[in-house]
Design an enzyme around this catalytic site. Structure first.
Site, PDB file in Angstrom:
ATOM      1  N   SER A   1      17.744   4.753  -3.846  1.00  0.00           N
ATOM      2  CA  SER A   1      17.527   5.393  -2.378  1.00  0.00           C
ATOM      3  C   SER A   1      18.753   4.923  -1.508  1.00  0.00           C
ATOM      4  O   SER A   1      18.984   5.468  -0.314  1.00  0.00           O
ATOM      5  CB  SER A   1      16.191   5.081  -1.685  1.00  0.00           C
ATOM      6  OG  SER A   1      16.017   3.771  -1.508  1.00  0.00           O
ATOM      7  N   HIS A   2      19.268   3.697  -1.769  1.00  0.00           N
ATOM      8  CA  HIS A   2      20.499   3.303  -1.090  1.00  0.00           C
ATOM      9  C   HIS A   2      21.772   3.274  -1.745  1.00  0.00           C
ATOM     10  O   HIS A   2      22.645   2.791  -1.252  1.00  0.00           O
ATOM     11  CB  HIS A   2      20.503   1.846  -0.601  1.00  0.00           C
ATOM     12  CG  HIS A   2      19.430   1.785   0.467  1.00  0.00           C
ATOM     13  ND1 HIS A   2      18.154   1.517   0.562  1.00  0.00           N
ATOM     14  CD2 HIS A   2      19.379   2.268   1.943  1.00  0.00           C
ATOM     15  CE1 HIS A   2      17.431   1.495   1.794  1.00  0.00           C
ATOM     16  NE2 HIS A   2      18.168   2.197   2.342  1.00  0.00           N
TER      17      HIS A   2
ATOM     18  N   ARG B   1       9.745   7.349   4.864  1.00  0.00           N
ATOM     19  CA  ARG B   1       9.524   8.850   5.093  1.00  0.00           C
ATOM     20  C   ARG B   1       9.448   9.622   3.830  1.00  0.00           C
ATOM     21  O   ARG B   1       8.712  10.478   3.529  1.00  0.00           O
ATOM     22  CB  ARG B   1      10.606   9.251   6.005  1.00  0.00           C
ATOM     23  CG  ARG B   1      10.576  10.974   6.482  1.00  0.00           C
ATOM     24  CD  ARG B   1      11.460  11.080   7.753  1.00  0.00           C
ATOM     25  NE  ARG B   1      11.066  12.594   7.883  1.00  0.00           N
ATOM     26  CZ  ARG B   1       9.911  13.267   8.268  1.00  0.00           C
ATOM     27  NH1 ARG B   1       8.971  12.402   8.931  1.00  0.00           N
ATOM     28  NH2 ARG B   1       9.795  14.296   8.319  1.00  0.00           N
TER      29      ARG B   1
ATOM     30  N   ASP C   1       8.594   8.188   0.967  1.00  0.00           N
ATOM     31  CA  ASP C   1       7.294   8.143   0.230  1.00  0.00           C
ATOM     32  C   ASP C   1       6.317   8.953   0.904  1.00  0.00           C
ATOM     33  O   ASP C   1       5.198   9.287   0.135  1.00  0.00           O
ATOM     34  CB  ASP C   1       6.964   6.636   0.181  1.00  0.00           C
ATOM     35  CG  ASP C   1       7.980   5.799  -0.437  1.00  0.00           C
ATOM     36  OD1 ASP C   1       8.422   6.242  -1.237  1.00  0.00           O
ATOM     37  OD2 ASP C   1       7.822   4.494  -0.026  1.00  0.00           O
TER      38      ASP C   1
ATOM     39  N   LEU D   1       7.297 -12.846  -5.569  1.00  0.00           N
ATOM     40  CA  LEU D   1       8.499 -12.878  -4.420  1.00  0.00           C
ATOM     41  C   LEU D   1       8.963 -11.512  -4.121  1.00  0.00           C
ATOM     42  O   LEU D   1       9.213 -10.860  -5.202  1.00  0.00           O
ATOM     43  CB  LEU D   1       9.191 -13.976  -4.556  1.00  0.00           C
ATOM     44  CG  LEU D   1       8.634 -15.512  -4.350  1.00  0.00           C
ATOM     45  CD1 LEU D   1       9.674 -16.340  -4.178  1.00  0.00           C
ATOM     46  CD2 LEU D   1       7.718 -15.700  -3.323  1.00  0.00           C
TER      47      LEU D   1
END
Lengths: 332, 332
Positions: free
Chosen positions: A46-47, A185, A187, A303
């Site tokens: 998404s980036h 948004r 999701d 983590l």
């Protein structure tokens, strides 16, 4: 979904040449392409290239400056201000980070503020870049309103992300990079499409009532901060750090100023580095390793960032949405 | 509940003399009494005289040093370390804050770390004290485990509070001071007693299963961080700042070292100050006031801390639990 296999280098080249052919100079194109290809390398799609059409739109509309020359201002030995000259944030971050690192290594703490730039990426690149120097990194930024403060019914905050990295010499750092919105948004859009319910507290409908109906949140409703009033306080802090302390747009100002070209909105970024070597002193790493090892060995604990680190190790081509690749090529 | 009316000055005197008669010197007793009476002044009763018996227990057991002389170490011009000499935190904070403020006013950012002290109060006194100098204040600390990291079933974090204050010249600052636990242990006890349900996500039962039954959380269960995995990440950051970067106990270390006398556990504190005058520059206050005024004028919004500020204005006597007053007098 049809995909096109591309190596990380090919992803970099695609992004770089697309930016160059839309008016970026070498320095600006290379920095943005590094950020985009690093996201695809880590599986943070998404980036990744997904953002490139937005970058291009903001170049074509004249909003973003493809020849930006970030200007450095040493406010004090511990505080550096970087004017992004209306370019993309990756170049400003690349210029500013070495100065921030040097200052924090000398003084134990330092701040880098970035103004007049377009941030359209994740925040883990900056905090991981700081942690690579055995420093603690903290970064936050704002964009345009889409989250209602807890108690309110109208958007006022952006998704207000914050990232934190704590160095683990010889290992990947402890790192998180999270929006303070209860859910992204995108999701919520997927849940609406697939008819899935949302947990209570994620959003309000168009009338400002709490709802678990993803469609009602997605269409005319509003997202809430994570964690109720406490998350809303963190989101407020991020506005005050990334806009108030930086001296650039709050979310509502960024939206008012934006030309709505579909690209990123102009804004600021707050970045801080702290030296455990100076502050905690000798033995700091053994001490925090004991804590982190105990934490990661607890039943049920994973983590944050582990999936990204695992993806990073792979040298196989990444599978990129073929339609996206075609769209990007059409921009060249 | 039977109450005894006491003015803020009478509350201070009661706390001061009780501390003196249990072996504190003037400086240590006065600083702790100021913190206790300020909490009662503001209606923050859980951090007021209610804490005094714990202070006294830790003096009587020999754990806390009533004659502590905090030692200042200037690590760098931007980083001050204060060794609390095993005394209570209020004196260390009073000694360290002016140094922190001076450094932040010169350099734009500065850090104060406190080691070897006993923190048994709220965090808003330190961040409000910083904001009174038109600086941004951030503070966090840890004590002993009672919160399970998200995904785990055993306590590992303390309630890990964080406080933040942003100055509003001529007004009370924007300030929050919150635990990163989903709910205070005391509030869960009250819900258990009164048979109230808890929201899902507040705690687990003794078998590690999510439950809304306050009794099951209170008796053998465990509290969760606020806001799921995101709040858990914030709680992790606080351990790493207040223990890792400070070079004092993580929560699990503090519990192992404590003598279980019923008083506070020894630990560290991380305090930071930032100058909007230097970082954002001229006009910073008008800019952040516009943001905060818009926020507080939204329907449904009440900024945190307003009840405390309203209580602070009152000069009428505070109603103190009469049994508590008798208990304190019995310690003298």
């Amino acid at each position: 979904m049809s995909t096109t296999p591309l190596t990380v280098q090919e992803i970099y080249d695609l992004a770089y040449h697309c930016l160059i052919s839309n008016g970026c100079d070498d320095a600006n194109a290379a920095a943005a392409a590094r950020t985009i290809s690093a996201a695809e390398r880590d599986g943070a799609v998404s980036h990744g290239l997904f953002r490139l059409p937005g970058y291009i739109k903001s170049l074509r509309s004249g909003k973003a400056n493809g020849h930006a020359q970030p200007k450095i201002e040493h406010l004090t030995p511990a505080a550096i201000r970087l004017d992004g000259d209306n370019g993309y944030a990756p170049l400003a971050i690349e210029v500013g980070t070495p100065l921030l690192v040097d200052a924090a290594k000398k003084l134990g703490v330092a701040v880098l503020t970035i103004r007049n730039s377009f941030h359209f990426a994740a925040l883990w690149p900056e905090v991981e870049g700081i942690a690579a120097h055995n420093l603690v990194g903290i970064a936050c930024t704002v964009h345009t309103p889409m989250v209602a403060p807890f108690g309110a019914k109208k958007p006022f905050f952006s998704t207000n992300p914050i990232a934190f990295a704590y160095p683990r010499p010889g290992k990947n750092p402890y790192v998180f990079d999270m929006a303070t919105a209860a859910k992204a948004r995108g999701d919520i859009g997927v849940a609406a499409r697939d008819g899935h319910e949302l947990p209570l507290g994620v959003g309000l409908d168009a009338d400002g009532n709490p709802t678990t109906d993803a469609k009602k949140v997605h269409q005319g409703g509003v997202i809430l901060p994570f964690g109720g009033y406490k998350g809303s306080a963190i989101a407020t802090m991020i506005e005050l750090l990334a806009a108030g302390l930086v001296g650039d747009y709050f979310s509502y100002e960024a939206a008012e100023a934006d030309n709505k070209d579909g690209g990123p909105a102009r804004g600021g970024e707050f970045i801080m580095a702290l030296s455990p070597e100076i502050l905690a002193g000798f033995g700091w790493s053994d001490h925090s390793e004991d804590f982190l090892t105990r934490l990661e060995n607890m039943d049920g604990i994973r983590l944050p960032g582990q999936r990204r680190f695992a993806n990073r190790e792979s040298d196989t081509p990444r599978q990129i949405n073929a339609t996206l690749v075609e769209q990007i090529k059409s921009f060249m």
